[in-house]
Design a protein around this motif. Structure first.
Motif, PDB file in Angstrom:
ATOM      1  N   ARG A 163       9.142   7.161 -11.245  1.00  0.00           N
ATOM      2  CA  ARG A 163      10.492   6.910 -10.698  1.00  0.00           C
ATOM      3  C   ARG A 163      10.452   6.053  -9.443  1.00  0.00           C
ATOM      4  NH1 ARG A 163      14.015  11.387  -8.884  1.00  0.00           N
ATOM      5  NH2 ARG A 163      15.795   9.986  -8.894  1.00  0.00           N
ATOM      6  N   ALA A 164       9.539   6.380  -8.539  1.00  0.00           N
ATOM      7  CA  ALA A 164       9.428   5.586  -7.303  1.00  0.00           C
ATOM      8  C   ALA A 164       9.013   4.148  -7.639  1.00  0.00           C
ATOM      9  CB  ALA A 164       8.421   6.226  -6.350  1.00  0.00           C
ATOM     10  N   GLY A 165       8.135   4.023  -8.619  1.00  0.00           N
ATOM     11  CA  GLY A 165       7.664   2.702  -9.033  1.00  0.00           C
ATOM     12  C   GLY A 165       8.770   1.862  -9.648  1.00  0.00           C
ATOM     13  N   ILE A 168       0.848  -1.201   0.000  1.00  0.00           N
ATOM     14  CA  ILE A 168       0.000   0.000   0.000  1.00  0.00           C
ATOM     15  C   ILE A 168       0.878   1.243   0.000  1.00  0.00           C
ATOM     16  CG2 ILE A 168      -1.848   1.251   1.184  1.00  0.00           C
ATOM     17  CD1 ILE A 168      -2.673  -1.425   2.475  1.00  0.00           C
ATOM     18  N   GLY A 169       0.752   2.045  -1.051  1.00  0.00           N
ATOM     19  CA  GLY A 169       1.476   3.312  -1.143  1.00  0.00           C
ATOM     20  C   GLY A 169       0.596   4.467  -0.716  1.00  0.00           C
ATOM     21  N   GLU A 170       0.942   5.643  -1.204  1.00  0.00           N
ATOM     22  CA  GLU A 170       0.242   6.858  -0.772  1.00  0.00           C
ATOM     23  C   GLU A 170      -0.878   7.207  -1.755  1.00  0.00           C
ATOM     24  OE1 GLU A 170       2.935   9.963   0.722  1.00  0.00           O
ATOM     25  OE2 GLU A 170       1.939  11.311  -0.693  1.00  0.00           O
ATOM     26  N   GLY A 171      -0.475   7.576  -2.948  1.00  0.00           N
ATOM     27  CA  GLY A 171      -1.458   7.939  -3.962  1.00  0.00           C
ATOM     28  C   GLY A 171      -0.743   8.104  -5.284  1.00  0.00           C
ATOM     29  N   PRO A 172      -1.515   8.166  -6.377  1.00  0.00           N
ATOM     30  CA  PRO A 172      -0.895   8.293  -7.698  1.00  0.00           C
ATOM     31  C   PRO A 172      -0.146   9.622  -7.844  1.00  0.00           C
ATOM     32  CG  PRO A 172      -3.287   7.891  -7.858  1.00  0.00           C
ATOM     33  CD  PRO A 172      -2.981   8.149  -6.433  1.00  0.00           C
ATOM     34  N   GLY A 173       0.956   9.576  -8.569  1.00  0.00           N
ATOM     35  CA  GLY A 173       1.638  10.792  -8.998  1.00  0.00           C
ATOM     36  C   GLY A 173       1.293  11.060 -10.458  1.00  0.00           C
ATOM     37  N   LYS A 174       2.057  11.929 -11.080  1.00  0.00           N
ATOM     38  CA  LYS A 174       1.767  12.335 -12.463  1.00  0.00           C
ATOM     39  C   LYS A 174       1.797  11.135 -13.428  1.00  0.00           C
ATOM     40  CE  LYS A 174       3.302  15.845 -15.807  1.00  0.00           C
ATOM     41  NZ  LYS A 174       3.708  15.001 -16.957  1.00  0.00           N
ATOM     42  N   ASP A 175       2.844  10.315 -13.311  1.00  0.00           N
ATOM     43  CA  ASP A 175       2.992   9.178 -14.234  1.00  0.00           C
ATOM     44  C   ASP A 175       1.877   8.150 -14.050  1.00  0.00           C
ATOM     45  OD1 ASP A 175       5.443  10.102 -15.397  1.00  0.00           O
ATOM     46  OD2 ASP A 175       6.458   9.525 -13.544  1.00  0.00           O
ATOM     47  N   GLU A 176       1.519   7.911 -12.781  1.00  0.00           N
ATOM     48  CA  GLU A 176       0.465   6.939 -12.479  1.00  0.00           C
ATOM     49  C   GLU A 176      -0.883   7.453 -12.986  1.00  0.00           C
ATOM     50  OE1 GLU A 176       2.732   7.971 -10.196  1.00  0.00           O
ATOM     51  OE2 GLU A 176       3.960   6.149 -10.216  1.00  0.00           O
ATOM     52  N   ASP A 177      -1.088   8.774 -12.835  1.00  0.00           N
ATOM     53  CA  ASP A 177      -2.333   9.402 -13.291  1.00  0.00           C
ATOM     54  C   ASP A 177      -2.470   9.258 -14.805  1.00  0.00           C
ATOM     55  OD1 ASP A 177      -4.700  11.000 -12.888  1.00  0.00           O
ATOM     56  OD2 ASP A 177      -3.582  12.722 -13.679  1.00  0.00           O
ATOM     57  N   LEU A 208      -2.119   3.261 -13.655  1.00  0.00           N
ATOM     58  CA  LEU A 208      -1.540   2.144 -12.901  1.00  0.00           C
ATOM     59  C   LEU A 208      -0.681   2.676 -11.757  1.00  0.00           C
ATOM     60  CD1 LEU A 208      -0.390  -0.013 -15.955  1.00  0.00           C
ATOM     61  CD2 LEU A 208      -2.317  -0.519 -14.417  1.00  0.00           C
ATOM     62  N   PRO A 209      -0.626   1.932 -10.642  1.00  0.00           N
ATOM     63  CA  PRO A 209       0.163   2.390  -9.500  1.00  0.00           C
ATOM     64  C   PRO A 209       1.662   2.158  -9.715  1.00  0.00           C
ATOM     65  CG  PRO A 209      -0.747   0.238  -9.016  1.00  0.00           C
ATOM     66  CD  PRO A 209      -1.291   0.638 -10.367  1.00  0.00           C
ATOM     67  N   PHE A 210       2.449   2.997  -9.114  1.00  0.00           N
ATOM     68  CA  PHE A 210       3.911   2.808  -9.057  1.00  0.00           C
ATOM     69  C   PHE A 210       4.540   2.498 -10.418  1.00  0.00           C
ATOM     70  CE2 PHE A 210       2.982   2.485  -4.509  1.00  0.00           C
ATOM     71  CZ  PHE A 210       4.024   3.229  -3.985  1.00  0.00           C
ATOM     72  N   VAL A 211       4.376   3.416 -11.355  1.00  0.00           N
ATOM     73  CA  VAL A 211       5.029   3.268 -12.657  1.00  0.00           C
ATOM     74  C   VAL A 211       6.065   4.363 -12.918  1.00  0.00           C
ATOM     75  CG1 VAL A 211       3.140   1.987 -13.768  1.00  0.00           C
ATOM     76  CG2 VAL A 211       3.146   4.493 -13.863  1.00  0.00           C
ATOM     77  N   PHE A 222      10.066   2.158   4.496  1.00  0.00           N
ATOM     78  CA  PHE A 222      10.116   3.475   3.878  1.00  0.00           C
ATOM     79  C   PHE A 222       9.490   3.439   2.486  1.00  0.00           C
ATOM     80  CE2 PHE A 222      13.837   3.951   6.831  1.00  0.00           C
ATOM     81  CZ  PHE A 222      13.272   4.943   7.612  1.00  0.00           C
ATOM     82  N   HIS A 223       8.970   4.575   2.082  1.00  0.00           N
ATOM     83  CA  HIS A 223       8.399   4.718   0.742  1.00  0.00           C
ATOM     84  C   HIS A 223       9.553   4.781  -0.264  1.00  0.00           C
ATOM     85  CE1 HIS A 223       6.237   6.360  -2.656  1.00  0.00           C
ATOM     86  NE2 HIS A 223       5.098   6.162  -2.015  1.00  0.00           N
ATOM     87  N   PRO A 224       9.418   4.114  -1.420  1.00  0.00           N
ATOM     88  CA  PRO A 224      10.508   4.187  -2.407  1.00  0.00           C
ATOM     89  C   PRO A 224      10.886   5.627  -2.773  1.00  0.00           C
ATOM     90  CG  PRO A 224       8.743   2.741  -3.185  1.00  0.00           C
ATOM     91  CD  PRO A 224       8.336   3.216  -1.838  1.00  0.00           C
ATOM     92  N   ALA A 268      -1.558  -1.302  -4.257  1.00  0.00           N
ATOM     93  CA  ALA A 268      -2.636  -0.315  -4.159  1.00  0.00           C
ATOM     94  C   ALA A 268      -2.105   0.940  -3.479  1.00  0.00           C
ATOM     95  CB  ALA A 268      -3.814  -0.896  -3.382  1.00  0.00           C
ATOM     96  N   ASN A 269      -2.945   1.933  -3.396  1.00  0.00           N
ATOM     97  CA  ASN A 269      -2.599   3.176  -2.714  1.00  0.00           C
ATOM     98  C   ASN A 269      -3.707   3.553  -1.737  1.00  0.00           C
ATOM     99  OD1 ASN A 269      -0.062   4.263  -3.850  1.00  0.00           O
ATOM    100  ND2 ASN A 269      -1.182   4.240  -5.797  1.00  0.00           N
ATOM    101  N   VAL A 270      -3.362   4.426  -0.800  1.00  0.00           N
ATOM    102  CA  VAL A 270      -4.378   4.921   0.138  1.00  0.00           C
ATOM    103  C   VAL A 270      -5.426   5.719  -0.625  1.00  0.00           C
ATOM    104  CG1 VAL A 270      -4.825   6.490   2.070  1.00  0.00           C
ATOM    105  CG2 VAL A 270      -2.873   4.922   2.167  1.00  0.00           C
TER     106      VAL A 270
HETATM  107  N1  URA Z   1       3.809   6.943  -5.000  1.00  0.00           N
HETATM  108  C1  URA Z   1       2.788   6.295  -4.413  1.00  0.00           C
HETATM  109  O1  URA Z   1       2.595   6.356  -3.220  1.00  0.00           O
HETATM  110  N2  URA Z   1       1.985   5.565  -5.174  1.00  0.00           N
HETATM  111  C2  URA Z   1       2.135   5.447  -6.483  1.00  0.00           C
HETATM  112  O2  URA Z   1       1.347   4.762  -7.092  1.00  0.00           O
HETATM  113  C3  URA Z   1       3.212   6.123  -7.086  1.00  0.00           C
HETATM  114  C4  URA Z   1       4.018   6.859  -6.328  1.00  0.00           C
END
Ligand code: URA
Ligand code: URA
Length: 230
Positions: A102-104, A84-93, A97-100, A198-200, A124-126
């Motif tokens: 840089r962090a992904g 479980i991550g936080e939420g989508p960023g620009k790339d995910e939006d 898809l989640p985590f695609v 830690f979060h990536p 997934a994300n929060v």
């Molecule tokens: N960071 C997050 O927490 N979630 C994502 O899907 C991408 C980056």
């Protein structure tokens, strides 16, 4: 022996006190996430696909006005391991898809190093909609969206939950936790094992987080391997 004698498995007669007590109340189902009301976590939904359809139409908060699409989550719908991550960023939006981003990509490398297949876990994300400018989701956005997360946990039914970073740890473990204190510690709730790391994205900003994160992922890999087959 008289046939009147109560058998081992007969209910003994109720005492006057028992007869006066209110009848047994069946406990209502309990939510997994702290603070979530089970009744608000889409208890009528019985498949992840249905939940996704509902989330794609969601207007429970304003985040949907400022994003391109809902990023519901990705992976094995019966995964034994849920990230479980936080939420989508620009790339995910953009990708849906989640985590695609840089962090992904860093998460992908860590998963490969830990010999965990992205296709066999669930990610997934929060919050499912990108907060504008990548700000932290605010408390009322989290409050709405954690109902979907609660339902995802119920439907995926993972045995291990990994919280990536502060927000996921606060939503899943306890609102008062600090990631630097809680990370690497296994907890058990309702038969599920929970760990935070830690979060990536935090690793990209702070090299010093890499080593403890790798220790956590080795522990996650070992716990995952030790799970009984199902
Ligand atoms: N960071 C997050 O927490 N979630 C994502 O899907 C991408 C980056
Ligand atoms: N701060 C966060 O929000 N997450 C981390 O993983 C580390 C610091």
């Amino acid at each position: 022996m008289s046939t009147e004698q109560p058998g081992l498995f007969d209910e003994p007669e109720a005492t006057p006190a028992e007869r006066a007590a209110p009848s047994k109340v069946i406990n209502p189902p309990q939510a997994f996430l702290p603070g979530v009301n089970y009744e608000q976590s889409y208890p009528q939904i019985s498949s992840l696909q249905e939940l996704r359809s509902l989330a794609l139409k969601c207007r429970n908060c304003r985040l949907r006005d400022g994003c391109q699409q809902v990023v519901f989550g990705e992976g094995n719908p019966c995964a034994r391991l849920l990230f479980i991550g936080e939420g989508p960023g620009k790339d995910e939006d953009e990708a849906g898809l989640p985590f695609v981003g840089r962090a992904g990509q860093l998460l992908d490398k860590i998963l490969i190093a830990a010999e965990l297949k992205r296709s066999e876990v669930y990610i997934a994300n929060v919050v499912k909609c990108r907060p504008p400018g990548n700000r932290l989701p605010n408390p009322d956005e989290v409050k709405q969206c954690r109902n979907y997360l609660e339902a995802q946990i119920r439907l995926i039914n993972p045995q291990i939950i990994v919280c990536l970073g502060s927000l996921a740890s606060q939503v899943v473990i306890d609102p008062a936790v600090r990631i630097t204190k809680i990370r690497g510690t296994w907890l058990t709730r309702q038969g599920r094992s929970i760990i935070a790391t830690f979060h990536p994205a935090a690793l990209l900003r702070n090299e010093a987080y890499k080593r403890p994160t790798w220790e956590d992922f080795k522990a996650i890999r070992d716990a995952y391997r030790a799970l009984p087959a199902r």
